[in-house]
Design a protein around this motif. Structure first.
Motif, PDB file in Angstrom:
ATOM      1  N   LYS A  81      16.758  -6.781  -7.218  1.00  0.00           N
ATOM      2  CA  LYS A  81      15.423  -7.366  -7.317  1.00  0.00           C
ATOM      3  C   LYS A  81      15.298  -8.123  -8.630  1.00  0.00           C
ATOM      4  O   LYS A  81      15.748  -7.654  -9.676  1.00  0.00           O
ATOM      5  N   ARG A  82      14.659  -9.281  -8.554  1.00  0.00           N
ATOM      6  CA  ARG A  82      14.468 -10.104  -9.752  1.00  0.00           C
ATOM      7  C   ARG A  82      12.974 -10.207 -10.022  1.00  0.00           C
ATOM      8  O   ARG A  82      12.347 -11.234  -9.822  1.00  0.00           O
ATOM      9  N   TYR A  83      12.399  -9.106 -10.490  1.00  0.00           N
ATOM     10  CA  TYR A  83      10.969  -9.017 -10.751  1.00  0.00           C
ATOM     11  C   TYR A  83      10.710  -9.021 -12.249  1.00  0.00           C
ATOM     12  O   TYR A  83      11.534  -8.567 -13.041  1.00  0.00           O
ATOM     13  N   LYS A  84       9.555  -9.529 -12.623  1.00  0.00           N
ATOM     14  CA  LYS A  84       9.096  -9.448 -14.005  1.00  0.00           C
ATOM     15  C   LYS A  84       8.261  -8.176 -14.175  1.00  0.00           C
ATOM     16  O   LYS A  84       7.705  -7.645 -13.223  1.00  0.00           O
ATOM     17  N   GLY A  85       8.154  -7.704 -15.412  1.00  0.00           N
ATOM     18  CA  GLY A  85       7.368  -6.510 -15.676  1.00  0.00           C
ATOM     19  C   GLY A  85       8.257  -5.303 -15.878  1.00  0.00           C
ATOM     20  O   GLY A  85       9.475  -5.353 -15.672  1.00  0.00           O
ATOM     21  N   ARG A  86       7.647  -4.197 -16.312  1.00  0.00           N
ATOM     22  CA  ARG A  86       8.411  -2.976 -16.603  1.00  0.00           C
ATOM     23  C   ARG A  86       8.326  -1.989 -15.451  1.00  0.00           C
ATOM     24  O   ARG A  86       7.233  -1.566 -15.056  1.00  0.00           O
ATOM     25  N   PRO A  87       9.459  -1.588 -14.875  1.00  0.00           N
ATOM     26  CA  PRO A  87       9.438  -0.561 -13.827  1.00  0.00           C
ATOM     27  C   PRO A  87       9.066   0.802 -14.411  1.00  0.00           C
ATOM     28  O   PRO A  87       9.537   1.180 -15.486  1.00  0.00           O
ATOM     29  N   GLU A  88       8.222   1.512 -13.715  1.00  0.00           N
ATOM     30  CA  GLU A  88       7.856   2.847 -14.150  1.00  0.00           C
ATOM     31  C   GLU A  88       7.484   3.703 -12.946  1.00  0.00           C
ATOM     32  O   GLU A  88       7.123   3.190 -11.887  1.00  0.00           O
ATOM     33  N   LEU A  89       7.604   5.001 -13.138  1.00  0.00           N
ATOM     34  CA  LEU A  89       7.281   5.946 -12.084  1.00  0.00           C
ATOM     35  C   LEU A  89       5.920   6.571 -12.379  1.00  0.00           C
ATOM     36  O   LEU A  89       5.704   7.129 -13.450  1.00  0.00           O
ATOM     37  N   ARG A  90       5.008   6.463 -11.407  1.00  0.00           N
ATOM     38  CA  ARG A  90       3.702   7.085 -11.548  1.00  0.00           C
ATOM     39  C   ARG A  90       3.600   8.223 -10.539  1.00  0.00           C
ATOM     40  O   ARG A  90       3.841   8.016  -9.344  1.00  0.00           O
ATOM     41  N   ILE A  91       3.248   9.398 -11.037  1.00  0.00           N
ATOM     42  CA  ILE A  91       3.128  10.576 -10.177  1.00  0.00           C
ATOM     43  C   ILE A  91       1.661  10.958 -10.071  1.00  0.00           C
ATOM     44  O   ILE A  91       0.976  11.152 -11.086  1.00  0.00           O
ATOM     45  N   GLU A  92       1.173  11.053  -8.853  1.00  0.00           N
ATOM     46  CA  GLU A  92      -0.213  11.431  -8.595  1.00  0.00           C
ATOM     47  C   GLU A  92      -0.247  12.715  -7.776  1.00  0.00           C
ATOM     48  O   GLU A  92       0.674  13.002  -7.019  1.00  0.00           O
TER      49      GLU A  92
ATOM     50  N   ARG B 175      -3.444  18.688  -4.831  1.00  0.00           N
ATOM     51  CA  ARG B 175      -3.256  17.563  -3.910  1.00  0.00           C
ATOM     52  C   ARG B 175      -1.774  17.322  -3.702  1.00  0.00           C
ATOM     53  O   ARG B 175      -0.961  17.665  -4.558  1.00  0.00           O
ATOM     54  N   PRO B 176      -1.411  16.730  -2.578  1.00  0.00           N
ATOM     55  CA  PRO B 176       0.011  16.434  -2.345  1.00  0.00           C
ATOM     56  C   PRO B 176       0.568  15.532  -3.449  1.00  0.00           C
ATOM     57  O   PRO B 176      -0.105  14.611  -3.916  1.00  0.00           O
ATOM     58  N   ARG B 177       1.784  15.825  -3.874  1.00  0.00           N
ATOM     59  CA  ARG B 177       2.440  15.027  -4.901  1.00  0.00           C
ATOM     60  C   ARG B 177       2.863  13.682  -4.305  1.00  0.00           C
ATOM     61  O   ARG B 177       3.502  13.628  -3.251  1.00  0.00           O
ATOM     62  N   VAL B 178       2.506  12.606  -4.962  1.00  0.00           N
ATOM     63  CA  VAL B 178       2.856  11.260  -4.509  1.00  0.00           C
ATOM     64  C   VAL B 178       3.523  10.518  -5.663  1.00  0.00           C
ATOM     65  O   VAL B 178       2.987  10.462  -6.767  1.00  0.00           O
ATOM     66  N   GLU B 179       4.692   9.955  -5.397  1.00  0.00           N
ATOM     67  CA  GLU B 179       5.403   9.170  -6.393  1.00  0.00           C
ATOM     68  C   GLU B 179       5.272   7.690  -6.058  1.00  0.00           C
ATOM     69  O   GLU B 179       5.527   7.281  -4.926  1.00  0.00           O
ATOM     70  N   LYS B 180       4.884   6.900  -7.051  1.00  0.00           N
ATOM     71  CA  LYS B 180       4.725   5.460  -6.855  1.00  0.00           C
ATOM     72  C   LYS B 180       5.617   4.709  -7.838  1.00  0.00           C
ATOM     73  O   LYS B 180       5.707   5.062  -9.013  1.00  0.00           O
ATOM     74  N   LEU B 181       6.261   3.676  -7.334  1.00  0.00           N
ATOM     75  CA  LEU B 181       7.049   2.794  -8.187  1.00  0.00           C
ATOM     76  C   LEU B 181       6.195   1.586  -8.548  1.00  0.00           C
ATOM     77  O   LEU B 181       5.745   0.847  -7.670  1.00  0.00           O
ATOM     78  N   LEU B 182       5.963   1.401  -9.841  1.00  0.00           N
ATOM     79  CA  LEU B 182       5.211   0.257 -10.329  1.00  0.00           C
ATOM     80  C   LEU B 182       6.143  -0.658 -11.120  1.00  0.00           C
ATOM     81  O   LEU B 182       7.012  -0.188 -11.859  1.00  0.00           O
ATOM     82  N   VAL B 183       5.955  -1.946 -10.960  1.00  0.00           N
ATOM     83  CA  VAL B 183       6.643  -2.933 -11.804  1.00  0.00           C
ATOM     84  C   VAL B 183       5.541  -3.782 -12.412  1.00  0.00           C
ATOM     85  O   VAL B 183       4.927  -4.611 -11.743  1.00  0.00           O
ATOM     86  N   GLY B 184       5.287  -3.554 -13.701  1.00  0.00           N
ATOM     87  CA  GLY B 184       4.094  -4.140 -14.299  1.00  0.00           C
ATOM     88  C   GLY B 184       2.884  -3.479 -13.647  1.00  0.00           C
ATOM     89  O   GLY B 184       2.776  -2.264 -13.586  1.00  0.00           O
ATOM     90  N   ARG B 185       2.002  -4.274 -13.123  1.00  0.00           N
ATOM     91  CA  ARG B 185       0.842  -3.735 -12.406  1.00  0.00           C
ATOM     92  C   ARG B 185       1.036  -3.747 -10.898  1.00  0.00           C
ATOM     93  O   ARG B 185       0.135  -3.404 -10.142  1.00  0.00           O
ATOM     94  N   ARG B 186       2.202  -4.120 -10.478  1.00  0.00           N
ATOM     95  CA  ARG B 186       2.473  -4.297  -9.055  1.00  0.00           C
ATOM     96  C   ARG B 186       3.010  -3.008  -8.433  1.00  0.00           C
ATOM     97  O   ARG B 186       3.976  -2.421  -8.932  1.00  0.00           O
ATOM     98  N   ASP B 187       2.394  -2.552  -7.356  1.00  0.00           N
ATOM     99  CA  ASP B 187       2.852  -1.373  -6.636  1.00  0.00           C
ATOM    100  C   ASP B 187       4.035  -1.775  -5.752  1.00  0.00           C
ATOM    101  O   ASP B 187       3.883  -2.513  -4.776  1.00  0.00           O
TER     102      ASP B 187
END
Length: 270
Positions: free
Chosen positions: A159-170, A175-187
């Protein structure tokens, strides 16, 4: 011709950086290094005017080739529409118009795959094999890169995306654990879903051999220290880190050469 983009020789898999003189094959839209045609002629049987046909499974494929073809197709279609709209001023309209974003996205994707493919080709050897741009059986979709090591198989999506990849855990306790991959502000969580589907498809063809998924962000904003992580067993990392992970996969009993042939026969070049 001098290559406008990084590529790889379809015969030997050698990395061909942009600007390198190579042979372009218009029918397959692939390139060959200048050494391979001579070597191929040496394998000719007496009385034949063409070299013996090589098994397609021996070819690693060309990274980004299907994305590059789709970009060229869309670009030509966009230009054709402009020429039809502006008539005798069509050439000027093409020259002054910016590429449509959906068309440009295919070019960005192709460049990302080509760059990562060149790096992976540099790693290839007896203990590590790579395949590029492989068609998923019964589908129009493809897998960007497959690496085979003694420790297992890696299914890699570039992938050639701009922004910083990070893992967000909710969620969590209540509540059920949900993992989200964010790149910048993009889900970008759907990228993980896609990688897992590709892993499952490859796993169906290789039996008990370990198969691992990876999302490799070519131009993301990575921190100086740390940064790599995994979500749902899919590794999220950058090219240099991926190269280190793959070269460290020396422990294991996978027959790299045999597994490469098996995967190449099941997943043809796109």
């Amino acid at each position: 011709m001098k290559l406008r983009y990084d590529g790889a020789c379809r015969l030997c898999g050698a990395s061909l950086p942009a600007g390198t003189e190579a042979i372009y094959e218009s029918e397959t839209k692939t390139v060959r290094c200048l050494q391979c045609p001579t070597e191929a002629m040496e394998t000719m049987s007496p009385g034949l005017e063409t070299p013996r046909e090589e098994s397609l499974s021996t070819e690693p494929g060309v990274a980004g080739s299907s994305a590059r073809r789709e970009y060229e197709r869309r670009k030509a279609k966009d230009e054709e529409k402009l020429r039809e709209k502006w008539g005798r001023f069509g050439g000027l309209a093409v020259a002054l118009s910016d590429e449509r974003q959906p068309t440009k996205a295919w070019d960005r994707g192709a460049v990302g795959e080509e760059r990562l493919g060149a790096r992976l080709n540099a790693l290839a050897g007896d203990g590590l094999a790579v395949l590029h741009d492989r068609r998923i059986p019964g589908s129009k979709a493809n897998i960007d890169h497959i690496a085979i090591t003694p420790g297992g198989i890696w299914v890699i999506d570039a992938k050639r995306y701009k922004g910083r990849p990070e893992l967000r855990i909710e969620g969590g306790i209540l509540r059920p654990r949900v993992e989200k991959l964010l790149v910048g502000r993009r889900d970008c969580t759907k990228l993980v879903d896609g990688a897992l589907k590709q892993v499952d498809i490859v796993r169906d063809h290789v039996g008990d051999v370990p198969v691992t998924g990876a999302l490799c962000f070519v131009e993301a904003d990575w921190p100086l220290i740390g940064g790599t992580f995994a979500t749902r067993d899919v590794h999220v990392l950058w090219p240099i880190r991926l190269a280190k992970v793959l070269t460290d996969q020396t422990a294991g009993d996978v027959d790299v050469a045999a597994m490469r042939e098996l995967i190449a026969s099941r997943f043809k070049s796109a």
